[in-house]
Motif scaffolding. Structure first.
Motif, short mmCIF file in Angstrom:
data_model
loop_
_atom_site.label_atom_id
_atom_site.label_comp_id
_atom_site.label_asym_id
_atom_site.label_seq_id
_atom_site.Cartn_x
_atom_site.Cartn_y
_atom_site.Cartn_z
N ALA A 182 0.78 -1.17 -0.07
CA ALA A 182 0.08 0.06 0.02
C ALA A 182 0.81 1.17 0.02
O ALA A 182 0.53 2.50 -0.44
N LEU A 183 2.12 1.12 0.37
CA LEU A 183 2.87 2.32 0.45
C LEU A 183 4.12 2.10 -0.53
O LEU A 183 4.04 1.19 -1.35
N ASN A 184 4.77 2.96 -0.45
CA ASN A 184 6.19 2.88 -1.62
C ASN A 184 7.13 1.85 -1.72
O ASN A 184 7.19 1.01 -0.58
N PHE A 185 7.31 1.37 -2.82
CA PHE A 185 7.93 0.17 -2.95
C PHE A 185 9.28 0.32 -3.96
O PHE A 185 8.88 0.92 -4.91
N THR A 186 10.39 -0.33 -3.48
CA THR A 186 11.63 -0.24 -4.43
C THR A 186 11.96 -1.65 -4.58
O THR A 186 12.33 -2.47 -3.45
N GLY A 187 12.22 -1.92 -5.83
CA GLY A 187 12.65 -3.63 -5.87
C GLY A 187 13.90 -3.36 -7.00
O GLY A 187 14.00 -2.76 -7.99
N ASP A 188 14.79 -4.28 -6.79
CA ASP A 188 16.02 -4.63 -7.73
C ASP A 188 16.51 -5.93 -7.43
O ASP A 188 16.68 -6.55 -6.68
N ILE A 189 16.05 -6.73 -9.00
CA ILE A 189 16.09 -7.88 -9.16
C ILE A 189 17.10 -8.37 -10.02
O ILE A 189 17.01 -7.64 -11.28
N SER A 190 17.94 -9.26 -9.80
CA SER A 190 18.87 -9.68 -11.02
C SER A 190 19.14 -11.05 -10.69
O SER A 190 19.06 -11.94 -9.98
N PHE A 191 18.90 -11.78 -12.17
CA PHE A 191 19.08 -13.08 -12.16
C PHE A 191 18.06 -13.85 -11.33
O PHE A 191 18.29 -15.08 -10.78
N GLY A 192 16.89 -13.64 -11.26
CA GLY A 192 15.92 -13.92 -10.37
C GLY A 192 14.50 -13.56 -10.79
O GLY A 192 14.26 -12.99 -12.09
#
Length: 285
Positions: A78-88
């Protein structure tokens, strides 16, 4: 842990340790592997261990996830989201924060509903069911959207498929774009070396504007629609149908085609189509 025997599986499992720590409102999880000086397998039939972590957290928290060589599954935020995905991979059901940022490289992204999203993806597979107000920087990806509204897409060397689009603004090169249904507007101010197909256009569409070159453009328009049009191409082919046509023959270049006109019963339609595609083909039939 996995192994050819129970003892070996237990030994492999014991090589994985986890450490939880907290600092004020931040919780950290560190996963460590005791890897000897030999090659290990982490996937396939010969994999030696697998790590699975399940977290239950409140819906209304700010989340920042950085993950390599693993899969992340989430329900909603519901609030701010940051995602960093590598090789997945990252799979999310709902993303409703006011500021959401996701970066994917050599991975897979699956989104249910998302809005207010900034997405940076490369060498990945991207799928979304419903997008609203999204800014995408995409390179070397396979992209599939079902419903998209208010999308800005910068695309290079992509294969993009969209089922239903309301408003989209593109800056594309060396990409294949296929849209099944366009509802409102399609804007492409920089469109070079692309292959574009819009299979169907809604009667309520407002604008289609393309400034392109070296591209193949195919947008069949229903003959019953009312709209004004301006088609230009140099060293390319043009197929169209308009009720009223004016051709600009003032140019000295015999390979230049410049057609303006109207279609439908409305002499002053609000809808408009403007396509300029140098060294490329335009097919509106």
């Amino acid at each position: 842990g996995y192994g050819s025997s129970k003892e070996k599986a237990i030994k492999n499992a014991q090589r994985v340790t986890t450490d939880w720590s907290s600092n004020n409102n931040t919780v950290n999880l560190t996963v460590s592997l005791d890897i000897p000086d030999k090659k290990i397998e982490v996937s396939g039939d010969d994999k030696e261990f697998e790590i699975e972590v399940t977290l239950r957290v409140p819906r209304k928290i700010y989340m920042n996830i950085h993950n390599e060589f693993g899969n992340v599954v989430m329900q909603n935020t519901a609030l701010n989201f940051t995602g960093d995905i590598s090789f997945g991979s990252l799979k999310m059901n709902q993303l409703f924060g006011e500021v959401n940022k996701i970066k994917v490289k050599y991975g897979t992204l699956r989104l249910g509903q998302a809005q207010h999203l900034t997405l940076n993806a490369s060498f990945s597979e991207i799928k979304a069911d419903q997008l609203g107000k999204t800014d995408i920087d995409s390179k070397y990806n396979t992209v599939k959207f079902h419903d998209a509204t208010d999308v800005k897409l910068s695309s290079s060397y992509d294969n993009v498929s969209m089922e239903n689009v309301s408003d989209i603004n593109l800056n594309c090169q060396y990409s294949t774009i296929c849209i099944n249904q366009l509802q409102t507007s399609f804007l492409a101010n920089q469109f070079t070396f692309n292959d574009l197909t819009i299979k169907s256009v809604s009667p309520q569409f407002k604008e289609i504007t393309i400034n392109g070159s070296f591209s193949d453009i195919k947008i069949p328009i229903d003959n019953k629609y009312s709209y004004k049009a301006h088609y230009k191409t140099s060293y390319g082919n043009l197929k169209y149908k308009l009720d009223t046509v004016t051709e600009d023959k003032s140019a000295d270049d015999l390979d230049k085609i410049d057609i303006s006109g109207y279609n439908g019963n409305n002499p002053s339609p609000d809808a408009k189509i403007e396509i300029d595609n140098k060294y490329g083909n335009i097919n509106m039939k």
